[in-house]
Write a protein that holds these residues in place. Sequence first.
Motif, PDB file in Angstrom:
ATOM      1  N   GLN A  98       0.856  -1.183   0.000  1.00 51.46           N
ATOM      2  CA  GLN A  98       0.000   0.000   0.000  1.00 51.46           C
ATOM      3  C   GLN A  98       0.889   1.229   0.000  1.00 51.46           C
ATOM      4  N   LEU A  99       0.469   2.254  -0.737  1.00 47.92           N
ATOM      5  CA  LEU A  99       1.208   3.505  -0.805  1.00 47.92           C
ATOM      6  C   LEU A  99       0.372   4.603  -0.170  1.00 47.92           C
ATOM      7  N   PHE A 100       1.044   5.503   0.546  1.00 40.60           N
ATOM      8  CA  PHE A 100       0.362   6.557   1.283  1.00 40.60           C
ATOM      9  C   PHE A 100       0.932   7.919   0.921  1.00 40.60           C
ATOM     10  N   ARG A 101       0.072   8.939   0.951  1.00 36.31           N
ATOM     11  CA  ARG A 101       0.532  10.311   0.806  1.00 36.31           C
ATOM     12  C   ARG A 101       1.060  10.736   2.172  1.00 36.31           C
ATOM     13  N   LEU A 102       2.255  11.303   2.196  1.00 41.77           N
ATOM     14  CA  LEU A 102       2.856  11.685   3.474  1.00 41.77           C
ATOM     15  C   LEU A 102       1.980  12.676   4.234  1.00 41.77           C
ATOM     16  N   GLU A 103       1.333  13.588   3.527  1.00 43.89           N
ATOM     17  CA  GLU A 103       0.488  14.554   4.237  1.00 43.89           C
ATOM     18  C   GLU A 103      -0.672  13.858   4.950  1.00 43.89           C
ATOM     19  N   ASP A 104      -1.178  12.766   4.370  1.00 46.60           N
ATOM     20  CA  ASP A 104      -2.243  12.002   5.026  1.00 46.60           C
ATOM     21  C   ASP A 104      -1.715  11.287   6.268  1.00 46.60           C
ATOM     22  N   VAL A 105      -0.494  10.767   6.158  1.00 47.82           N
ATOM     23  CA  VAL A 105       0.112  10.058   7.283  1.00 47.82           C
ATOM     24  C   VAL A 105       0.368  11.032   8.434  1.00 47.82           C
ATOM     25  N   PHE A 106       0.885  12.222   8.120  1.00 51.96           N
ATOM     26  CA  PHE A 106       1.122  13.215   9.168  1.00 51.96           C
ATOM     27  C   PHE A 106      -0.187  13.657   9.810  1.00 51.96           C
TER      28      PHE A 106
END
Length: 71
Positions: free
Chosen positions: A49-57
């Motif tokens: 799975q790939l995530f947008r860093l802004e979503d993770v933060f």
Amino acid sequence: MTAYRPMARPPTLVPGPLAAREVGVAPATIRKWVQLGRLQAAGRAGRAQLFRLEDVFAAERAARGAGRRTR
């Protein structure tokens, strides 16, 4: 005269383990946030799975804030 507008760049997508390292949590925490609906994958690369860093933060800030409210 046309105003200068920088080109919009597509978001950088990172796999779960790298996303976890960026926010200082265990990869299992990223998986748990997905399971709880606090974080959603933005794509896939094979099985990863790939995530947008802004979503993770954002998920990390929300989790940190939730911990403060329960004390």
